[in-house]
Write a protein that holds these residues in place. Structure first.
Motif, mmCIF file in Angstrom:
data_model
loop_
_atom_site.group_PDB
_atom_site.id
_atom_site.type_symbol
_atom_site.label_atom_id
_atom_site.label_comp_id
_atom_site.label_asym_id
_atom_site.label_seq_id
_atom_site.Cartn_x
_atom_site.Cartn_y
_atom_site.Cartn_z
ATOM 1 N N CYS A 49 0.863 -1.191 0.000
ATOM 2 C CA CYS A 49 0.000 0.000 0.000
ATOM 3 C C CYS A 49 0.895 1.236 0.000
ATOM 4 C CB CYS A 49 -0.874 -0.023 1.255
ATOM 5 S SG CYS A 49 -1.637 1.567 1.613
ATOM 6 N N SER B 177 -4.203 -1.130 -0.063
ATOM 7 C CA SER B 177 -4.126 -2.601 -0.030
ATOM 8 C C SER B 177 -5.432 -3.216 -0.535
ATOM 9 C CB SER B 177 -3.809 -3.102 1.382
ATOM 10 O OG SER B 177 -4.842 -2.721 2.265
ATOM 11 N N VAL C 107 0.892 -9.094 0.829
ATOM 12 C CA VAL C 107 0.482 -7.697 0.717
ATOM 13 C C VAL C 107 0.792 -6.998 2.030
ATOM 14 C CG1 VAL C 107 -1.937 -8.229 1.345
ATOM 15 C CG2 VAL C 107 -1.415 -6.122 0.104
ATOM 16 N N ALA D 188 -0.208 -3.977 4.297
ATOM 17 C CA ALA D 188 -1.371 -3.098 4.456
ATOM 18 C C ALA D 188 -1.202 -2.192 5.668
ATOM 19 C CB ALA D 188 -2.624 -3.959 4.626
ATOM 20 N N ASN E 225 -7.809 -2.513 3.981
ATOM 21 C CA ASN E 225 -7.019 -3.606 4.580
ATOM 22 C C ASN E 225 -7.902 -4.799 4.973
ATOM 23 O OD1 ASN E 225 -8.198 -2.157 6.623
ATOM 24 N ND2 ASN E 225 -6.305 -1.723 7.753
ATOM 25 N N ALA F 272 -8.376 -6.590 1.757
ATOM 26 C CA ALA F 272 -7.127 -7.282 1.404
ATOM 27 C C ALA F 272 -7.036 -8.600 2.168
ATOM 28 C CB ALA F 272 -5.935 -6.393 1.729
ATOM 29 N N ILE G 180 -0.468 -11.635 4.539
ATOM 30 C CA ILE G 180 -0.764 -10.207 4.716
ATOM 31 C C ILE G 180 -0.089 -9.737 5.995
ATOM 32 C CG2 ILE G 180 -2.998 -10.713 5.854
ATOM 33 C CD1 ILE G 180 -4.005 -8.024 4.623
#
Lengths: 140, 226
Positions: free
Chosen positions: A16, A46, A66, A68, A80, A83, A106
């Protein structure tokens, strides 16, 4: 688990631009390093991440994650959260085809967390290294 | 809208077990809107198939494409050059698109990637419900815009039946009783008295009872007959 100590996983990290990406820049300012074979891709939030992005990444990578914003601190309110749902959906798809769902992850952090960024990326890299090469990799 | 759901991955992998090169073909129509076979789902499934087969050690070359509509021959013509290079097509269109695709490419295997469920509406994210059974003779004018054919579990025409309780259907307590909905809506419109009219027995010859249906509109036909 792989016993090949020479294995260097390829990782794709989506970040992000309001947290993970800035944390990566902060890490660079602090001259902190992270594994070479980690490819960073900037997202406007994200919440822009999609199952499709993860799947396409895993065609050529061993793991993908990812980065976030911290929970309840998304600039766009629920990016988020979305995500997290997409990570979960991707994990289920991987499981269905017999690939470890841990290959997608994540992590939450803030823009000023350069140290945390390297810690996260190194930790994920080490975890994927332990898992070994992605057996579903299409582009070798 | 036609509502469809993607088939389980194991079933799809079974279809494709004999092939080395496939085209995963999405449709930009209804299956895009119901998130079963649009461009994104085509991409995800393509990756999933390629990865699953790579893991098995039997690589599968996957081409992917999403066209405007698979139920129109014109759009299928546009991918003829892609089709000639593959062993098979995995269609993510509804049953109509899959059949049109098979008709357009008679020498290719065309496999279904989705289960076509019903004609319905999107109620919520990830939730769809049936609204029409394409019975061929619409009675919505008499039932306040609520279809007793599709929405009454028994498709009765002069309801409700004795199984309607508190506005719910005895077949499934999560399903609204269509006739309760019809009554409430007509009452809101001040038309509830119209329910005193007994609807005649439905003529099902307009539905599936006469075999596969066909519609010909001569006013639209061109001189050439096409």
């Amino acid at each position: 688990m792989s016993t090949n100590q020479n294995f260097q996983p390829k990782i794709v990290v989506f970040a992000c631009e309001n947290s993970g990406w800035l944390a990566a820049e902060h890490a660079a300012e602090l001259c902190l390093s992270y594994p070479e074979k980690v490819e960073m891709i900037k997202l406007p939030c994200s919440g822009k991440i999609d199952v499709l992005f993860f799947m396409k990444a895993l065609e050529k990578a061993d793991g993908t994650a990812v980065l976030a914003c911290q929970k309840e601190n998304c600039k766009f309110l629920k990016g988020n959260v979305r995500a997290e749902q997409r990570v979960s959906q991707t994990g289920k798809i991987l499981k269905e085809i017999g690939i470890e769902e841990e290959r997608v992850g994540i992590f939450y952090l803030a823009a000023n967390m350069g140290h945390k960024f390297t810690e996260i990326v190194q930790g994920f890299y080490d975890k994927i290294r332990e898992l070994g090469p992605n057996p579903g990799k299409v582009i070798k | 809208m036609i509502i469809a759901e993607r088939k389980p991955i194991d079933e799809i992998l079974g279809f494709l077990s004999q092939h080395q090169k496939v085209l995963v073909l999405g449709c930009g129509g209804c299956v895009t809107v119901c998130l079963a076979g649009g461009e994104k789902e085509t991409g995800i499934l393509s990756s999933e198939l390629a990865m699953a087969r790579s893991k098995e050690g039997r690589p599968l070359e996957v081409a992917q494409k999403t066209i405007e509509r698979q139920c129109d021959f014109e759009y299928l013509e546009g991918i003829r050059h892609m089709v000639k290079d593959v062993d098979a097509i995995l269609s993510l269109a509804c049953g109509i698109g899959i059949q049109t695709c098979a008709e357009a490419f008679p020498d290719k295997f065309v496999w279904p990637g989705v289960n076509t469920k019903f004609l319905g509406v999107n109620l919520n994210v990830g939730e769809w419900a049936e609204r029409c059974q394409a019975c061929g003779q619409c009675v919505l004018d008499k039932t306040g815009g609520i279809c007793p054919v599709a929405r009454c579990s028994k498709s009765i025409f002069n309801g409700p039946c004795g199984g309607s309780q508190n506005g719910k259907c005895e077949v499934d307590p999560d399903t609204d009783c269509a006739w309760a909905l019809i009554h409430d809506r007509l009452a809101r419109l001040g038309q509830v008295e119209s329910l005193r009219e007994i609807l005649p027995v439905k003529d099902w010859s307009y539905s599936r009872d006469g075999g596969p249906r066909k519609l010909v509109r001569e006013d639209l036909e061109l001189e050439s007959g096409k």
